[in-house]
Design an enzyme around this catalytic site. Structure first.
Site, short mmCIF file in Angstrom:
data_model
loop_
_atom_site.label_atom_id
_atom_site.label_comp_id
_atom_site.label_asym_id
_atom_site.label_seq_id
_atom_site.Cartn_x
_atom_site.Cartn_y
_atom_site.Cartn_z
N GLN A 79 0.82 -1.22 0.00
CA GLN A 79 0.00 0.00 0.00
C GLN A 79 0.85 1.27 0.00
O GLN A 79 1.89 1.33 0.67
CB GLN A 79 -0.91 0.01 1.22
N CYS B 183 -6.85 6.49 5.45
CA CYS B 183 -6.14 6.85 6.68
C CYS B 183 -6.73 8.13 7.29
O CYS B 183 -6.86 9.15 6.60
CB CYS B 183 -4.64 7.05 6.39
N ASP C 235 -14.58 -4.82 11.67
CA ASP C 235 -15.19 -5.49 12.84
C ASP C 235 -15.39 -6.99 12.71
O ASP C 235 -16.28 -7.53 13.37
CB ASP C 235 -16.52 -4.82 13.20
N ARG D 73 -7.76 -5.66 13.21
CA ARG D 73 -7.54 -5.76 14.66
C ARG D 73 -7.87 -7.13 15.24
O ARG D 73 -7.25 -7.55 16.22
CB ARG D 73 -8.35 -4.67 15.37
C1 LIG Z 1 -2.90 0.13 14.22
C2 LIG Z 1 -3.62 0.25 12.92
C3 LIG Z 1 -2.93 0.64 11.80
C4 LIG Z 1 -3.60 0.77 10.57
N1 LIG Z 1 -2.88 1.09 9.44
C5 LIG Z 1 -3.50 1.13 8.24
C6 LIG Z 1 -2.76 1.33 7.03
O1 LIG Z 1 -1.52 1.44 7.02
N2 LIG Z 1 -3.48 1.39 5.87
C7 LIG Z 1 -4.85 1.24 5.83
O2 LIG Z 1 -5.44 1.28 4.75
N3 LIG Z 1 -5.55 1.01 6.95
C8 LIG Z 1 -4.92 0.92 8.13
N4 LIG Z 1 -5.63 0.62 9.25
C9 LIG Z 1 -7.07 0.30 9.13
C10 LIG Z 1 -7.26 -1.22 8.94
O3 LIG Z 1 -6.65 -1.66 7.76
C11 LIG Z 1 -8.76 -1.58 8.91
O4 LIG Z 1 -9.37 -0.91 7.84
C12 LIG Z 1 -9.49 -1.19 10.19
O5 LIG Z 1 -8.74 -1.54 11.35
C13 LIG Z 1 -10.87 -1.86 10.25
O6 LIG Z 1 -10.76 -3.26 10.18
P1 LIG Z 1 -10.82 -4.21 11.50
O7 LIG Z 1 -12.10 -3.89 12.21
O8 LIG Z 1 -10.75 -5.60 10.98
O9 LIG Z 1 -9.63 -3.81 12.35
C14 LIG Z 1 -4.99 0.51 10.48
C15 LIG Z 1 -5.68 0.12 11.63
C16 LIG Z 1 -5.03 -0.02 12.83
C17 LIG Z 1 -5.80 -0.46 14.04
#
Ligand SMILES: Cc1cc2nc3c(=O)[nH]c(=O)nc-3n(C[C@H](O)[C@H](O)[C@H](O)COP(=O)(O)O)c2cc1C
Length: 323
Positions: free
Chosen positions: A72, A103, A206, A229
């Site tokens: 990315q 982001c 989620d 997460r």
């Molecule tokens: C610590 C952290 C770092 C993240 N870094 C990025 C990133 O570099 N690029 C991106 O597109 N999303 C990033 N995200 C978002 C995640 O890719 C994802 O979209 C978001 O956590 C929701 O998905 P989940 O509920 O499965 O965590 C980040 C999320 C977290 C918690």
């Protein structure tokens, strides 16, 4: 379950989300061992790549085991995004380039108009996607949020622009920029995007269990799912989901021994490309996630936060697995 992005064939439709500061080569190798179909590597800055930043170039470190991989990038200028995509392609030959349009961090989204800041500028979205698609001979994907805030939800409009500009797939994390990571993701938006574009749609947000994974696939009809997460300290979630998708049955609980075995493996992978001090610092966070909820883990975590050598860290984890 097999799935295609452009000409890239993937064994299954379960993906690891990009997570800055987390999804480095060590974590990705662990996740890959759990069977994940596609890994998204954490975002890197287009400008930093164009300025030859060693720190950013080091972030492109990858082992062949992690493939197929989507690297990315984030930025807001079509020319430097195209240049950065070319640099990535030449240096690491990823299977896919992914563009970050989600982001929420102020420095990225507000100050530079990159990440989710782009959702306010559909013309620029088109220019960036076109420029990157033209720059590299591999598929380009884009990861978006639902919109800037609740008054400007525009995921469907943005997704259509992205498709028209030549992207091969789109990931939807249906929270607004204003929401950050709070509240719930609105899976209806994934469904709406899926109904309005022909390229594959990856649903994200989620998923914490195999049941959540099936629910998202069924409710939104998305082509693939992405987990962030939920995998922290629990890379086993990918194995559970894939097993459930294949057999309709649930895997049993992951044992303490298995969790510690993978924490140690993770640490050894970190030591392959980071110096001991940095590997220990990073492992403190990961170890506390791996050990979460285990009886006696609070004391062990305290010990891990004090260790200064790799031998001490390995012994602390080893001793805990024998208790
Ligand atoms: C610590 C952290 C770092 C993240 N870094 C990025 C990133 O570099 N690029 C991106 O597109 N999303 C990033 N995200 C978002 C995640 O890719 C994802 O979209 C978001 O956590 C929701 O998905 P989940 O509920 O499965 O965590 C980040 C999320 C977290 C918690």
């Amino acid at each position: 379950m097999s799935f295609k992005i452009g000409n890239v064939k993937l064994e299954n439709n379960v993906c690891l989300a990009p997570m800055a500061g987390i999804c480095d080569s060590a974590f990705r190798r662990i996740v890959k061992e759990m069977g994940v179909g596609l890994i998204f590597a954490e975002m890197v800055s287009d400008k930093a790549l164009c300025f030859d930043s060693k720190k950013t170039l080091d972030m492109l470190y990858l082992t062949d085991e992690e493939r197929p991989i989507a690297q990315q990038i984030f930025g807001s200028d079509p020319d430097s995004m195209a240049k950065a995509a070319k640099i990535i392609y030449e240096k690491m030959k990823p299977e896919i380039i992914d563009i970050n349009m989600g982001c929420p961090v102020p420095k990225v989204a507000v100050k530079s108009g990159a990440g989710s800041g782009l959702l306010k500028d559909p013309d620029k979205i088109e220019k960036i996607v076109k420029a990157v698609v033209d720059a590299v001979p591999i598929p380009v994907t884009v990861k978006i949020r639902s919109g800037w805030d609740e008054k400007s939800i525009n995921a469907v409009e943005v997704a259509k622009i992205i498709e028209k500009a030549g992207a091969s797939a789109i990931t939807v994390h249906p929270r607004t920029r204003k929401q950050g990571y709070e509240g719930h993701s609105d899976w209806n938006i994934i469904k709406e995007v899926k109904e309005n574009v022909s390229i594959p749609v990856i649903g994200n947000g989620d998923i914490r269990s195999a049941d959540d994974a099936i629910k998202m696939l069924k409710e939104t009809k998305c082509d693939a799912i992405m987990i962030g997460r939920g995998a922290l300290g629990n890379p086993f979630l990918f194995k559970e989901i894939l097993y459930y998708l294949k057999t309709g049955e649930k895997l049993g609980e992951i044992s303490k021994e298995e969790k510690i075995k993978y924490a140690l493996k993770h640490f050894n992978y970190l030591l392959e490309f980071k110096n001991e001090k940095v590997a220990i610092l990073e492992m403190r966070t990961h170890a506390s996630w791996y050990l979460k909820g285990l009886k006696g883990s609070v004391e062990v975590k305290k010990k891990i936060f004090k260790v200064t050598t790799k031998e001490e860290l390995i012994k602390t984890l080893d001793d805990f697995s024998k208790v």
